[in-house]
Design a protein around this motif. Structure first.
Motif, PDB file in Angstrom:
ATOM      1  N   ARG A 144       0.685  -1.136   0.240  1.00  0.00           N
ATOM      2  CA  ARG A 144      -0.222  -0.147  -0.264  1.00  0.00           C
ATOM      3  C   ARG A 144       0.709   1.909  -0.529  1.00  0.00           C
ATOM      4  O   ARG A 144       0.669   2.019  -0.939  1.00  0.00           O
ATOM      5  CB  ARG A 144      -0.363  -0.493   1.618  1.00  0.00           C
ATOM      6  CG  ARG A 144      -1.758   1.392   1.500  1.00  0.00           C
ATOM      7  CD  ARG A 144      -2.134   1.077   2.490  1.00  0.00           C
ATOM      8  NE  ARG A 144      -3.450  -0.403   1.681  1.00  0.00           N
ATOM      9  CZ  ARG A 144      -4.947  -0.421   1.908  1.00  0.00           C
ATOM     10  NH1 ARG A 144      -5.251   0.659   3.485  1.00  0.00           N
ATOM     11  NH2 ARG A 144      -5.375  -1.224   1.755  1.00  0.00           N
ATOM     12  N   LEU A 172       2.746   1.767  -2.995  1.00  0.00           N
ATOM     13  CA  LEU A 172       1.921   2.839  -4.374  1.00  0.00           C
ATOM     14  C   LEU A 172       1.642   3.964  -4.235  1.00  0.00           C
ATOM     15  O   LEU A 172       1.684   4.837  -4.979  1.00  0.00           O
ATOM     16  CB  LEU A 172       0.466   1.315  -3.865  1.00  0.00           C
ATOM     17  CG  LEU A 172       0.261   0.241  -4.503  1.00  0.00           C
ATOM     18  CD1 LEU A 172      -1.105  -0.810  -4.087  1.00  0.00           C
ATOM     19  CD2 LEU A 172       0.463   0.188  -6.316  1.00  0.00           C
ATOM     20  N   THR A 227       1.274   1.448 -13.038  1.00  0.00           N
ATOM     21  CA  THR A 227       1.627   1.244 -11.775  1.00  0.00           C
ATOM     22  C   THR A 227       2.425   0.147 -11.812  1.00  0.00           C
ATOM     23  O   THR A 227       3.810  -0.625 -11.370  1.00  0.00           O
ATOM     24  CB  THR A 227       0.133   0.571 -11.072  1.00  0.00           C
ATOM     25  OG1 THR A 227       0.008   2.083 -10.941  1.00  0.00           O
ATOM     26  CG2 THR A 227       1.125   0.454  -9.445  1.00  0.00           C
ATOM     27  N   ILE A 277      -2.314  -6.175  -7.258  1.00  0.00           N
ATOM     28  CA  ILE A 277      -2.222  -4.366  -7.128  1.00  0.00           C
ATOM     29  C   ILE A 277      -2.988  -3.815  -7.902  1.00  0.00           C
ATOM     30  O   ILE A 277      -4.395  -3.724  -6.717  1.00  0.00           O
ATOM     31  CB  ILE A 277      -1.059  -3.565  -8.831  1.00  0.00           C
ATOM     32  CG1 ILE A 277       0.058  -4.329  -8.219  1.00  0.00           C
ATOM     33  CG2 ILE A 277      -1.547  -2.693  -8.962  1.00  0.00           C
ATOM     34  CD1 ILE A 277       1.257  -3.503  -9.061  1.00  0.00           C
ATOM     35  N   GLU A 305      -5.868  -3.694  -4.605  1.00  0.00           N
ATOM     36  CA  GLU A 305      -5.251  -3.354  -3.710  1.00  0.00           C
ATOM     37  C   GLU A 305      -5.617  -1.885  -4.279  1.00  0.00           C
ATOM     38  O   GLU A 305      -5.988  -1.144  -3.024  1.00  0.00           O
ATOM     39  CB  GLU A 305      -3.605  -2.994  -3.187  1.00  0.00           C
ATOM     40  CG  GLU A 305      -3.420  -2.771  -2.580  1.00  0.00           C
ATOM     41  CD  GLU A 305      -3.562  -2.848  -1.179  1.00  0.00           C
ATOM     42  OE1 GLU A 305      -4.493  -3.595  -0.750  1.00  0.00           O
ATOM     43  OE2 GLU A 305      -3.455  -2.010   0.224  1.00  0.00           O
ATOM     44  N   LEU A 306      -5.180  -1.457  -5.143  1.00  0.00           N
ATOM     45  CA  LEU A 306      -5.945   0.115  -5.731  1.00  0.00           C
ATOM     46  C   LEU A 306      -7.690  -0.020  -5.577  1.00  0.00           C
ATOM     47  O   LEU A 306      -7.924   0.771  -4.932  1.00  0.00           O
ATOM     48  CB  LEU A 306      -5.704   0.377  -7.087  1.00  0.00           C
ATOM     49  CG  LEU A 306      -3.933   0.570  -7.467  1.00  0.00           C
ATOM     50  CD1 LEU A 306      -3.607   0.247  -9.247  1.00  0.00           C
ATOM     51  CD2 LEU A 306      -3.824   1.983  -6.791  1.00  0.00           C
TER      52      LEU A 306
END
Lengths: 200, 200
Positions: A4, A7, A21, A40, A43-44
């Motif tokens: 996290r 990112l 990303t 990813i 999580e986004l």
DNA sequence: TCACGCATGTAAATTGTTACATGATTGG
DNA sequence: CCAATCATGTAACAATTTACATGCGTGA
């Protein structure tokens, strides 16, 4: 949890789509932190529901859209909070060194192979990280370029300095690995010489 | 999967109960590999069903028993097989260095705190690992003592040499971390001097 | 039109962490 | 008898890896 913050970190330089990303995580940031796309994308989305980033739909060709994620004020403040907190050091876990402790369980050729592979692996890392340092210091690095554009000139020196510093730390570590592997090869020769003496 | 080989590794020195194994993972072996008991007990049982170890019930007081796990021939051969195979190097993941790359996001005092903490952490590691090396080389280390008893005298030199070698590698790494943190503190002072110049 | 890159996921399995839970033994 | 240590787990959750799956866009 660190994914996290990784990112958030790259989104402080520029808003990115999930795909971009993921690419960053293979390339530049991927040298420090790795994550597959399958981790990813979800999580986004999770971060969006928590208000840390905001996804905006963008046209992509005539029939499609893509989502570009922008860090929010809340996201920036979460990142800043994480940056100011002390780190918790995770318990050590190192397969190569564990294996080395039991080298008597395999033959000298195999040990040599392991150590050569170890040295080679970290030499490659050094090469990669060194080229990153160069690209950072020359401002050719795309993420650095994007970042410097976003932040005032008086901050540029520290931004570049800290990124170089981080990579230099990795290079130091990799160099320690290479040196260690080479000292292991020397040790191996010593042990073989002793064996020959004992046998002859 | 490495937990399994870590367990096999220590069981090549002496048969142990789950509890003793867990203790080893807090102490000596725990400096190279860590695992909580909640992971160790089930893994030992799984390994038993696969024939890598054999659990033998032992009396413990008048009303209880405990299970001592012995490595089997199959277990030894699995371990030997793992030892001779090349390692797969996992993608890098390093929170401290990732955080360092973004130090411009927090104030200099916080950066200093991070770097001091980093240096201190690895200095402690160096102290611990150095004392391990000493105990290994003097044969005072309990696992080493047990191991040397089990294996013929002509192997003792390599057994000790490889274990020291493994720890020395960790010490090299930790020293690189300490040096890096100190170079970071120097960098910080430089940057602050520059800022003062710019402001004054 | 075809290959390659862009875009976005789901599913299953594995691995690791944290917290909770229990009871016997041993030595002082 | 009481505290420390020995002994063995379960449950829930979090993180990570691996494999599979799909479809559009763009340029040659």
């Amino acid at each position: 949890m660190s994914l996290r913050y990784a990112l958030l970190a790259i989104l402080t330089a520029a808003p990115l789509t999930g795909y971009e990303t993921a690419k960053r995580f293979e390339g530049s940031v991927g040298h420090v932190w790795h994550a597959p796309d399958s981790q990813i994308y979800p999580e986004l989305r999770r971060m969006e529901t928590e208000g840390l980033v905001q996804g905006r739909e963008e046209r992509w060709g005539p029939n499609s859209t893509k989502t570009r994620y922008y860090i929010t004020a809340e996201g920036e403040s979460a990142f800043r909070g994480w940056m100011s907190e002390p780190l918790r050091y995770a318990p050590w876990r190192d397969v190569a060194h564990m294996q080395a402790a039991y080298f008597e369980w395999t033959d000298p050729d195999s040990v040599r192979m392991h150590l050569q592979q170890h040295a080679q692996h970290y030499e490659e890392q050094i090469a990669q990280w060194s080229s990153q340092v160069q690209a950072i210091e020359s401002h050719e690095h795309p993420m650095i370029a994007a970042r410097l554009q976003r932040y005032p000139a008086e901050q540029h020196a520290r931004i570049v300095a800290f990124k170089s510093f981080a990579y230099e730390g990795l290079i130091r570590l990799a160099q320690a690995e290479v040196d260690w592997a080479n000292s292991g090869l020397a040790l191996l020769e010593e042990l073989e010489a002793q064996d020959a003496e004992g046998a002859g």
